[in-house]
Write a protein that holds these residues in place. Structure first.
Motif, PDB file in Angstrom:
ATOM      1  N   PHE A  16      32.196-120.059  90.738  1.00  0.00           N
ATOM      2  CA  PHE A  16      31.230-120.290  92.082  1.00  0.00           C
ATOM      3  C   PHE A  16      31.495-120.715  93.501  1.00  0.00           C
ATOM      4  O   PHE A  16      31.958-119.731  94.239  1.00  0.00           O
ATOM      5  CB  PHE A  16      29.373-120.036  92.240  1.00  0.00           C
ATOM      6  CG  PHE A  16      28.899-120.252  93.018  1.00  0.00           C
ATOM      7  CD1 PHE A  16      28.410-118.886  93.551  1.00  0.00           C
ATOM      8  CD2 PHE A  16      29.041-121.203  94.183  1.00  0.00           C
ATOM      9  CE1 PHE A  16      28.047-118.595  95.133  1.00  0.00           C
ATOM     10  CE2 PHE A  16      28.204-121.463  95.977  1.00  0.00           C
ATOM     11  CZ  PHE A  16      27.563-120.131  96.428  1.00  0.00           C
ATOM     12  N   SER A  17      32.626-121.357  93.067  1.00  0.00           N
ATOM     13  CA  SER A  17      32.542-122.697  94.498  1.00  0.00           C
ATOM     14  C   SER A  17      33.997-122.476  94.355  1.00  0.00           C
ATOM     15  O   SER A  17      34.509-122.079  95.502  1.00  0.00           O
ATOM     16  CB  SER A  17      32.498-123.992  93.817  1.00  0.00           C
ATOM     17  OG  SER A  17      31.497-124.568  93.648  1.00  0.00           O
TER      18      SER A  17
ATOM     19  N   ASN B 152      34.925-118.170  96.020  1.00  0.00           N
ATOM     20  CA  ASN B 152      33.409-117.909  97.513  1.00  0.00           C
ATOM     21  C   ASN B 152      34.587-118.974  98.136  1.00  0.00           C
ATOM     22  O   ASN B 152      34.562-118.589  99.499  1.00  0.00           O
ATOM     23  CB  ASN B 152      32.225-118.546  97.352  1.00  0.00           C
ATOM     24  CG  ASN B 152      31.758-117.251  96.272  1.00  0.00           C
ATOM     25  OD1 ASN B 152      30.829-116.364  97.769  1.00  0.00           O
ATOM     26  ND2 ASN B 152      29.949-117.606  95.548  1.00  0.00           N
TER      27      ASN B 152
ATOM     28  N   PHE C 159      37.371-117.252  99.383  1.00  0.00           N
ATOM     29  CA  PHE C 159      37.214-116.514 100.442  1.00  0.00           C
ATOM     30  C   PHE C 159      36.886-116.793 101.973  1.00  0.00           C
ATOM     31  O   PHE C 159      35.984-116.104 103.137  1.00  0.00           O
ATOM     32  CB  PHE C 159      35.459-115.188  99.937  1.00  0.00           C
ATOM     33  CG  PHE C 159      34.589-114.360 100.731  1.00  0.00           C
ATOM     34  CD1 PHE C 159      35.777-113.103 100.889  1.00  0.00           C
ATOM     35  CD2 PHE C 159      34.036-114.382 101.466  1.00  0.00           C
ATOM     36  CE1 PHE C 159      35.037-112.039 101.524  1.00  0.00           C
ATOM     37  CE2 PHE C 159      33.568-113.829 102.757  1.00  0.00           C
ATOM     38  CZ  PHE C 159      34.019-112.492 102.468  1.00  0.00           C
ATOM     39  N   ALA C 160      35.332-118.207 101.769  1.00  0.00           N
ATOM     40  CA  ALA C 160      35.434-118.386 102.840  1.00  0.00           C
ATOM     41  C   ALA C 160      36.462-119.166 104.249  1.00  0.00           C
ATOM     42  O   ALA C 160      36.963-118.919 104.984  1.00  0.00           O
ATOM     43  CB  ALA C 160      34.638-119.928 103.213  1.00  0.00           C
TER      44      ALA C 160
ATOM     45  N   SER D 256      31.188-123.518 105.415  1.00  0.00           N
ATOM     46  CA  SER D 256      31.210-123.263 104.544  1.00  0.00           C
ATOM     47  C   SER D 256      32.370-123.907 103.151  1.00  0.00           C
ATOM     48  O   SER D 256      31.894-123.585 102.099  1.00  0.00           O
ATOM     49  CB  SER D 256      31.157-121.548 104.394  1.00  0.00           C
ATOM     50  OG  SER D 256      30.278-120.795 105.061  1.00  0.00           O
TER      51      SER D 256
ATOM     52  N   LEU E  81      31.167-125.583  99.948  1.00  0.00           N
ATOM     53  CA  LEU E  81      32.168-125.026  98.626  1.00  0.00           C
ATOM     54  C   LEU E  81      33.024-125.809  98.181  1.00  0.00           C
ATOM     55  O   LEU E  81      33.508-126.254  95.986  1.00  0.00           O
ATOM     56  CB  LEU E  81      32.777-124.235  98.895  1.00  0.00           C
ATOM     57  CG  LEU E  81      31.141-122.674  98.838  1.00  0.00           C
ATOM     58  CD1 LEU E  81      32.475-121.591 100.021  1.00  0.00           C
ATOM     59  CD2 LEU E  81      30.865-122.195  97.724  1.00  0.00           C
TER      60      LEU E  81
ATOM     61  N   CYS F 244      23.923-124.447  98.246  1.00  0.00           N
ATOM     62  CA  CYS F 244      23.985-123.427  98.107  1.00  0.00           C
ATOM     63  C   CYS F 244      22.867-122.653  98.998  1.00  0.00           C
ATOM     64  O   CYS F 244      24.155-121.189  99.969  1.00  0.00           O
ATOM     65  CB  CYS F 244      23.400-122.762  97.138  1.00  0.00           C
ATOM     66  SG  CYS F 244      24.616-123.297  95.625  1.00  0.00           S
TER      67      CYS F 244
ATOM     68  N   TRP G 254      26.300-118.102 106.419  1.00  0.00           N
ATOM     69  CA  TRP G 254      27.151-116.811 106.024  1.00  0.00           C
ATOM     70  C   TRP G 254      26.347-115.168 106.832  1.00  0.00           C
ATOM     71  O   TRP G 254      26.644-114.555 106.583  1.00  0.00           O
ATOM     72  CB  TRP G 254      27.731-116.763 104.926  1.00  0.00           C
ATOM     73  CG  TRP G 254      29.024-116.793 104.288  1.00  0.00           C
ATOM     74  CD1 TRP G 254      29.279-117.437 105.022  1.00  0.00           C
ATOM     75  CD2 TRP G 254      28.802-116.700 103.059  1.00  0.00           C
ATOM     76  NE1 TRP G 254      30.776-118.377 104.104  1.00  0.00           N
ATOM     77  CE2 TRP G 254      30.327-117.586 102.824  1.00  0.00           C
ATOM     78  CE3 TRP G 254      28.995-116.489 101.455  1.00  0.00           C
ATOM     79  CZ2 TRP G 254      31.495-117.738 101.648  1.00  0.00           C
ATOM     80  CZ3 TRP G 254      29.559-116.639 100.722  1.00  0.00           C
ATOM     81  CH2 TRP G 254      30.790-117.339 100.696  1.00  0.00           C
TER      82      TRP G 254
END
Length: 219
Positions: A139-140, A143, A146-147, A155, A159, A211, A218
């Motif tokens: 997940f980290s 994302n 992407f961040a 973010s 993350l 989280c 976002w």
């Protein structure tokens, strides 16, 4: 000779539990023809007390790594009638032998019931940590990339922290240091280890909070 072997994990034992185990085994062996051997190992020494009750009610040495209870009953011709060995260390190992199959099965069931009652919910839940760590890392990492691509630095930092936490959780050395497969509490402590419970709850709460913070940023 009939045999039964088994191992256990996620076990938490205190002084009273060890003494209870000694009493259970003593009750199942004849007093006259039985040889009892108790061994307590630390990093630097080995103790062979005559009784665990007396030993554990005296000054208990620090850093006990293993406790072994061995009971052997002999016949008049010195042949072995029955034998039980319980080794309590990183895991609990149980070995039972006997000429009587019914006795062997009965002893196995008796000790199985004993150790199942000593299962720790916190230590059992710790077996899920590697799964949670894998999910957290995935997940980290995903994302976080992407961040960064979106230019969301805050973010990405959060993350990144989650990613580090995930790698720490994935390290079996750290996990087993905090949540060992077998925990021996040989000094007077409450039955329920609240420190472990609060530590686990706090860690989960921190991860959930981070989280939630990411999701809110976002929006």
């Amino acid at each position: 000779m009939y045999k039964a072997d088994k191992s256990y994990s996620s076990i938490e034992l205190n002084k009273e539990d060890i003494i209870e185990l000694e009493d259970i085994l003593t009750d199942k062996f004849a007093t006259g023809n039985t040889r009892k051997v108790f061994t307590v190992n630390t990093k630097n020494r080995e103790f062979t007390p005559l009784s665990l009750y007396g030993f554990l009610n005296d000054k208990v040495p620090d850093n006990i790594e293993n406790i072994t209870l061995s009971f052997r009953e002999m016949d008049t011709d010195y042949s072995q009638v029955k034998y039980v060995r319980v080794s309590i260390g990183k895991y609990v190992f149980l070995s039972i032998e006997g000429k009587d199959e019914v006795w062997v099965n009965g002893m196995a069931q008796l000790l199985d019931a004993f150790f199942k009652k000593k299962k720790s919910l916190v230590l059992k839940m710790s077996n899920l940590i590697p799964i949670l760590a894998g999910g957290l890392i995935g997940f980290s990492a995903g994302n976080g990339f992407f961040a960064l691509k979106q230019g969301n630095t805050t973010s990405a930092i959060i993350l990144g922290i989650l990613l580090i936490i995930g790698f720490i959780m994935a390290n079996p050395f750290y996990v087993r240091k905090v949540f060992p497969p077998v925990r021996l509490n040989l000094t007077p402590v409450p039955k329920r280890n609240w420190n472990l419970i609060w530590a686990a709850t706090g860690a989960i709460g921190t991860i959930i909070g981070l989280c939630v913070a990411i999701i809110s940023l976002w929006k």
